[in-house]
Design an enzyme around this catalytic site. Sequence first.
Site, PDB file in Angstrom:
ATOM      1  N   ARG A  70       0.846  -1.193   0.000  1.00  0.00           N
ATOM      2  CA  ARG A  70       0.000   0.000   0.000  1.00  0.00           C
ATOM      3  C   ARG A  70       0.885   1.248   0.000  1.00  0.00           C
ATOM      4  NH1 ARG A  70      -1.811   0.807   4.352  1.00  0.00           N
ATOM      5  NH2 ARG A  70      -1.223  -1.009   5.580  1.00  0.00           N
ATOM      6  N   TYR A 198      -1.450  -3.686  -6.870  1.00  0.00           N
ATOM      7  CA  TYR A 198      -1.267  -4.362  -5.578  1.00  0.00           C
ATOM      8  C   TYR A 198      -2.572  -4.372  -4.750  1.00  0.00           C
ATOM      9  CZ  TYR A 198      -0.233  -5.365  -0.836  1.00  0.00           C
ATOM     10  OH  TYR A 198      -0.300  -5.922   0.406  1.00  0.00           O
ATOM     11  N   GLY A 199      -2.776  -5.442  -4.032  1.00  0.00           N
ATOM     12  CA  GLY A 199      -3.969  -5.692  -3.220  1.00  0.00           C
ATOM     13  C   GLY A 199      -4.670  -4.478  -2.651  1.00  0.00           C
ATOM     14  N   LYS A 207      -9.624  -2.303   1.562  1.00  0.00           N
ATOM     15  CA  LYS A 207      -9.293  -1.138   2.390  1.00  0.00           C
ATOM     16  C   LYS A 207     -10.086   0.102   1.959  1.00  0.00           C
ATOM     17  CE  LYS A 207      -6.223  -3.530   4.562  1.00  0.00           C
ATOM     18  NZ  LYS A 207      -6.472  -3.943   5.942  1.00  0.00           N
ATOM     19  N   HIS A 227     -10.761  -2.187  11.508  1.00  0.00           N
ATOM     20  CA  HIS A 227      -9.648  -3.025  11.028  1.00  0.00           C
ATOM     21  C   HIS A 227      -9.418  -4.125  12.071  1.00  0.00           C
ATOM     22  CE1 HIS A 227      -5.173  -3.046   9.512  1.00  0.00           C
ATOM     23  NE2 HIS A 227      -5.909  -3.942   8.893  1.00  0.00           N
ATOM     24  N   SER A 249      -1.397  -3.526  10.506  1.00  0.00           N
ATOM     25  CA  SER A 249      -1.085  -4.479   9.435  1.00  0.00           C
ATOM     26  C   SER A 249       0.137  -5.317   9.790  1.00  0.00           C
ATOM     27  CB  SER A 249      -0.796  -3.719   8.145  1.00  0.00           C
ATOM     28  OG  SER A 249      -1.855  -2.838   7.876  1.00  0.00           O
ATOM     29  N   ALA A 250       0.071  -6.599   9.452  1.00  0.00           N
ATOM     30  CA  ALA A 250       1.204  -7.526   9.616  1.00  0.00           C
ATOM     31  C   ALA A 250       1.661  -7.663  11.074  1.00  0.00           C
ATOM     32  CB  ALA A 250       2.374  -7.125   8.714  1.00  0.00           C
ATOM     33  N   CYS A 251       0.701  -7.629  12.019  1.00  0.00           N
ATOM     34  CA  CYS A 251       1.018  -7.857  13.439  1.00  0.00           C
ATOM     35  C   CYS A 251       0.376  -9.143  13.942  1.00  0.00           C
ATOM     36  CB  CYS A 251       0.547  -6.691  14.291  1.00  0.00           C
ATOM     37  SG  CYS A 251       1.596  -5.243  14.158  1.00  0.00           S
ATOM     38  N   GLY A 252      -0.084  -9.997  13.030  1.00  0.00           N
ATOM     39  CA  GLY A 252      -0.561 -11.310  13.467  1.00  0.00           C
ATOM     40  C   GLY A 252      -2.071 -11.448  13.603  1.00  0.00           C
ATOM     41  N   LYS A 253      -2.847 -10.610  12.917  1.00  0.00           N
ATOM     42  CA  LYS A 253      -4.309 -10.764  12.991  1.00  0.00           C
ATOM     43  C   LYS A 253      -4.722 -12.119  12.418  1.00  0.00           C
ATOM     44  CE  LYS A 253      -6.246  -7.075  11.097  1.00  0.00           C
ATOM     45  NZ  LYS A 253      -5.055  -6.279  10.775  1.00  0.00           N
ATOM     46  N   ASP A 278      -9.444  -9.570   9.065  1.00  0.00           N
ATOM     47  CA  ASP A 278      -8.925  -8.227   8.761  1.00  0.00           C
ATOM     48  C   ASP A 278      -9.921  -7.103   8.994  1.00  0.00           C
ATOM     49  OD1 ASP A 278      -6.695  -6.658   7.823  1.00  0.00           O
ATOM     50  OD2 ASP A 278      -7.755  -6.369   5.935  1.00  0.00           O
ATOM     51  N   ARG A 367       1.858 -12.217  -0.574  1.00  0.00           N
ATOM     52  CA  ARG A 367       0.510 -12.507  -0.078  1.00  0.00           C
ATOM     53  C   ARG A 367      -0.062 -13.792  -0.664  1.00  0.00           C
ATOM     54  NH1 ARG A 367      -1.953  -8.445   3.433  1.00  0.00           N
ATOM     55  NH2 ARG A 367      -0.314  -6.899   3.643  1.00  0.00           N
ATOM     56  N   GLU A 493      -0.465 -20.076  22.108  1.00  0.00           N
ATOM     57  CA  GLU A 493      -0.494 -19.792  23.559  1.00  0.00           C
ATOM     58  C   GLU A 493      -1.290 -18.511  23.854  1.00  0.00           C
ATOM     59  OE1 GLU A 493       0.518 -22.139  25.309  1.00  0.00           O
ATOM     60  OE2 GLU A 493       1.935 -23.197  24.000  1.00  0.00           O
ATOM     61  N   ASN A 494      -1.535 -17.697  22.840  1.00  0.00           N
ATOM     62  CA  ASN A 494      -2.321 -16.478  23.073  1.00  0.00           C
ATOM     63  C   ASN A 494      -3.732 -16.800  23.559  1.00  0.00           C
ATOM     64  OD1 ASN A 494      -0.147 -14.944  22.287  1.00  0.00           O
ATOM     65  ND2 ASN A 494      -0.814 -14.720  20.162  1.00  0.00           N
TER      66      ASN A 494
HETATM   67  C1  OXD Z   1      -3.100  -4.474   5.460  1.00  0.00           C
HETATM   68  C2  OXD Z   1      -3.737  -5.641   4.832  1.00  0.00           C
HETATM   69  O1  OXD Z   1      -2.154  -3.921   4.896  1.00  0.00           O
HETATM   70  O2  OXD Z   1      -4.611  -6.225   5.474  1.00  0.00           O
HETATM   71  O3  OXD Z   1      -3.551  -4.096   6.549  1.00  0.00           O
HETATM   72  O4  OXD Z   1      -3.414  -5.985   3.682  1.00  0.00           O
HETATM   73 MN    MN Z   2      -5.239  -5.187   7.215  1.00  0.00          MN
END
Ligand code: OXD
Ligand code: MN
Length: 594
Positions: A70, A198-199, A207, A227, A249-253, A278, A367, A493-494
């Site tokens: 993005r 790109y996505g 988004k 989000h 973004s990219a923190c493990g959702k 997401d 991705r 473990e979360n």
């Molecule tokens: C982001 C995604 O960038 O979900 O947040 O692709």
């Molecule tokens: Mn996202």
Amino acid sequence: MASSLESLNRWVEDVARLTEPAEIYWCSGSDGENRLLIEKMLANGDLHALNPDTHPGCHLHRSSPTDVARVEHLTYICTSNRDDAGPNNHWMSPAEAHDKIDALFAGSMRGRTMYVVPYCMGPIDSPISRCGVEITDSPYVVANMRIMTRMGANALNRIEQDGSFVKGLHSTGELDPDKRLIMHFPEELSIKSIGSGYGGNALLGKKCHALRIGSWQARSEGWLAEHMLIVGIENPQGETRYIAAAFPSACGKTNLAMLIPPQSYREAGWKVWTVGDDICWMTPGEDGRLWAINPEAGYFGVAPGTDTKTNPNALKMIQRNTIFTNVGVTADNQPWWEGLSEGEPVKDWQGRDYDPAIGPAAHPNARFTVSARQCPSWSEKAEAAQGVPISAIVFGGRRPSLIPLVFEAKDWAHGVLVGAAMGSETTAAATGAVGVLRRDSMAMKPFCGYNFADYFAHWLSFDKPDAKLPKIFHVNWFRKGEDGKFLWPGFGENLRVLEWILGRCEETAGAHETAVGFVPDAADLNLDGLDISAVASQQLLDVDTEGWRSEVEAIGEYLEGFGARMPQRLKDEQRRIADALASDPVSNARAANG
Ligand code: OXD
Ligand code: MN
């Protein structure tokens, strides 16, 4: 009054006049149509087939090397009044924005097919769902939209009934970063995006619609577009509770949404059900609770790091019928990325011979696009028209220091402050420096389609006498010890932390009250069978009063940055915590139900 289909036809004609495509194609969403599109892309090099024995129905797309994430610096919210977009957004006046971007769209589809893609965000029969139409010249976008949304004939029928839809115009243009713009016109419910395939820049349902335009629609209609992942936790008694969680973004959702319970939990009968990874649209139900849908039908997840240890469900999910973007490949043509324990890459994401000296095999933001139904933990409730009731809202970020593993906000207003104050280290999901701490309120910094101050006011407005709102929590899986190593094992473990969170909602779990919220003692968490030292668990839950004083000070400055529109209620909340930290360093009074 013109029907929505008439207005759609007129818009399609206008766009065709501007972009001059060779032909116009209306997408039905059928299997046959998808097969033809894929054949076309295999023939023109947009897609490469992957190993049909190990990965049936899977394809690889290599994007232009300068079009891999993005582009927040080229993303604009175009409202008549600049303050409506707020300091959290880049702004341009609608007239200037249309002029600028239309000049790039002029003739941009010459020699190309223009696809008209009707789509529905959310279950096709849900009152919470909203529709849109994306016009694009990219068959790759069409194939992705077919996975990510309910796309085609059913959506068109719904658009006719709804009477309105979000208009999204997209062209890959010249894929030139200097001729790339992503414009949002919330007052017109429209989007224009050019120069990227790109996505997040090109799949306009995600988004652009579901978050930026969606958040604007949500404010005017009284709901929330967030989000957030949505996950169902089934306890051994067979009761399922739903949690919505916002992480940048990219923190493990995706990992949290699909987590596999630790063995002892599995044996005891705990199960995890994935509703979304997401985006979450939440609306107050007649019972006063917030009910949520995942507006998406698929996952556009980050491939690197996905492995049997981190996310076995995702790994199983992407063995078939998946589009991979910017991953490497092995000698026998299987997709490969950093963190995958099996296989070795021979080609990198740009199709060059793999050479670790010139870079990773997969782009860090590579991705997969896959139907949500392929997830082994897919929840049938993802199709429920009324959505699922949310018991807890969780905010989190990558915070190597200060922020405890988990804490609970004292009430809704405090929770809104906790979300507003969220910070995280930046990741590869957007272009720019990685690993820099930035405030990312509710993980919506790149996605809120209006002024954050008004957005916080909108959040606060849900606190009504008859509301039965979820409790709000903050988690941090990323706190590090003095040795620089993560203190918490994370991943499956979360669930231990989620169990405590749900225990707080049911008033069965203990905590002690601190100036910053309710924090568990190590004994309040189920740490049985976990290899974690007493020192580490104590460090994880520690509230460092000195450090928090500076943090709350910085939060105050951040809120001030939004000027007069910032709700006084939020400023008062910040003051209350600053005062509590000043006078009562750390109170260890047990919570009433602790
Ligand atoms: C982001 C995604 O960038 O979900 O947040 O692709
Ligand atoms: Mn996202």
